[in-house]
Design a protein around this motif. Sequence first.
Motif, mmCIF file in Angstrom:
data_model
loop_
_atom_site.group_PDB
_atom_site.id
_atom_site.type_symbol
_atom_site.label_atom_id
_atom_site.label_comp_id
_atom_site.label_asym_id
_atom_site.label_seq_id
_atom_site.Cartn_x
_atom_site.Cartn_y
_atom_site.Cartn_z
ATOM 1 N N PRO A 103 0.841 -1.160 0.065
ATOM 2 C CA PRO A 103 0.034 0.072 0.071
ATOM 3 C C PRO A 103 0.924 1.287 0.003
ATOM 4 O O PRO A 103 1.860 1.349 0.675
ATOM 5 C CB PRO A 103 -0.826 -0.168 1.295
ATOM 6 N N PRO A 104 0.369 2.154 -0.748
ATOM 7 C CA PRO A 104 -0.777 2.538 -1.477
ATOM 8 C C PRO A 104 -0.885 1.762 -2.700
ATOM 9 O O PRO A 104 -1.578 2.150 -3.674
ATOM 10 C CB PRO A 104 -0.860 4.104 -1.503
ATOM 11 N N PHE A 105 -0.087 0.931 -3.260
ATOM 12 C CA PHE A 105 0.080 0.280 -4.575
ATOM 13 C C PHE A 105 -0.556 -1.040 -4.466
ATOM 14 O O PHE A 105 -0.163 -1.894 -3.433
ATOM 15 C CB PHE A 105 1.260 0.160 -5.137
ATOM 16 N N ASP A 106 -1.476 -1.491 -5.461
ATOM 17 C CA ASP A 106 -2.254 -2.565 -5.337
ATOM 18 C C ASP A 106 -1.441 -3.668 -6.135
ATOM 19 O O ASP A 106 -1.971 -4.917 -6.242
ATOM 20 C CB ASP A 106 -3.620 -2.455 -5.828
ATOM 21 N N ALA A 107 -0.302 -3.347 -6.785
ATOM 22 C CA ALA A 107 0.615 -4.385 -7.339
ATOM 23 C C ALA A 107 2.026 -4.079 -7.483
ATOM 24 O O ALA A 107 2.053 -2.574 -7.607
ATOM 25 C CB ALA A 107 -0.004 -4.682 -8.677
ATOM 26 N N ALA A 108 2.947 -4.811 -7.947
ATOM 27 C CA ALA A 108 4.487 -4.234 -7.872
ATOM 28 C C ALA A 108 4.511 -3.418 -9.165
ATOM 29 O O ALA A 108 3.953 -3.841 -10.218
ATOM 30 C CB ALA A 108 5.106 -5.689 -7.676
ATOM 31 N N VAL A 109 5.297 -2.581 -8.974
ATOM 32 C CA VAL A 109 5.644 -1.655 -10.096
ATOM 33 C C VAL A 109 7.428 -1.855 -10.188
ATOM 34 O O VAL A 109 8.059 -1.351 -9.317
ATOM 35 C CB VAL A 109 5.358 -0.004 -9.812
ATOM 36 N N PRO A 110 7.748 -2.376 -11.278
ATOM 37 C CA PRO A 110 9.256 -2.480 -11.470
ATOM 38 C C PRO A 110 10.057 -1.368 -11.607
ATOM 39 O O PRO A 110 10.471 -1.120 -12.717
ATOM 40 C CB PRO A 110 9.271 -3.440 -12.497
ATOM 41 N N LEU A 111 10.144 -0.197 -10.582
ATOM 42 C CA LEU A 111 10.905 0.903 -10.909
ATOM 43 C C LEU A 111 12.350 0.877 -10.708
ATOM 44 O O LEU A 111 12.832 -0.076 -10.131
ATOM 45 C CB LEU A 111 10.442 1.868 -9.720
ATOM 46 N N LEU A 112 13.035 1.551 -11.498
ATOM 47 C CA LEU A 112 14.477 1.817 -11.467
ATOM 48 C C LEU A 112 14.765 3.195 -11.226
ATOM 49 O O LEU A 112 13.937 3.915 -11.300
ATOM 50 C CB LEU A 112 15.199 1.321 -12.623
ATOM 51 N N ALA A 113 16.021 3.425 -10.779
ATOM 52 C CA ALA A 113 16.351 4.794 -10.316
ATOM 53 C C ALA A 113 17.447 5.551 -11.460
ATOM 54 O O ALA A 113 18.265 4.744 -11.799
ATOM 55 C CB ALA A 113 16.892 4.995 -8.919
#
Length: 316
Positions: A103-113
Amino acid sequence: MTGRAPRLSRRALLGAAALSAVPLAAGCTAGATDPIVLAAGEPGGFYVEFAELLAAAVARGGMPATVAGTGGSVDNIALVRDGRAALGLALTDMAVAARRGEPPFDAAVPLLAIGRVYENYMQLVVRAEDPAAGTADLAGRPVSLGAVGSGAAVFGDRLLAVAGIGARVAHRPLRDAAHALEDGGTDALLWSGGVPTPALAELAARRPVRLLPLVEHLPALRAAHGGVYGPVTVPAGAYGVAAPVPTVGVANLLVCRPDLAAPTADAVARTLVAAAPDLVPRSAVGTQYLDQRSLIGTGDVPLHPGAAAAYRELHG
């Protein structure tokens, strides 16, 4: 915040700046006309100021860029996730939550930096004459805990949870919250940003305010949410407050999707190094912005390969 980053010497930094001017243009797509979109934040905060400076810097290097105003970190991550922004500014705690699908995300987001760009200070502001000495004194009172879509809103919920108190919570944009505090519509506002934040400095110029210390909640926050939080101090003199105020800090990352083109990631990373002095908003206090010793210290959010390659070339 997320561990001590490798230190870069001033000589290495100056050398990197000299090396980076030519590769920036080379790293951009020839003939590209559509600007990249950088998801930023609310008017009156440093997200927008920093984003505008960065967009101007990459544009000077040959890559058009535009800034999108948003509610903050959560909105920015959603825009990047959905492909509506190439880059976004996000608090490390929100970027880590996104990668884990928490939370607050309902699914994984494959972020990079692309890099760790500056330090955010959690600022809990009250009127100067308010008797509150700490968070506990806000129990049952009206407080604004950041705009919908902001990392401050999520942190505010986490703060009240670890403090074990309830309050009459509203989620207002920063300028609305500042006016509500001034007019008596709220007793406190929470903001996450640099020091001094322009909208809060404007408020302090109209009427005296002060900050409540938050560092007492750091152990509980770290126990519940990991090492993304750390101790920072708002310096004396900020917003007219005489004494320094110990609070909680969290690093801000420039994030992207894994499919961001490597030349684009390379170009933006080189800009963060080469244009660092020009990316500090004029009103900033201290060195919380683009500390070259911690630019690559993105913690649990891995660097984009294009950015990592640029830093390796520039710094060895």
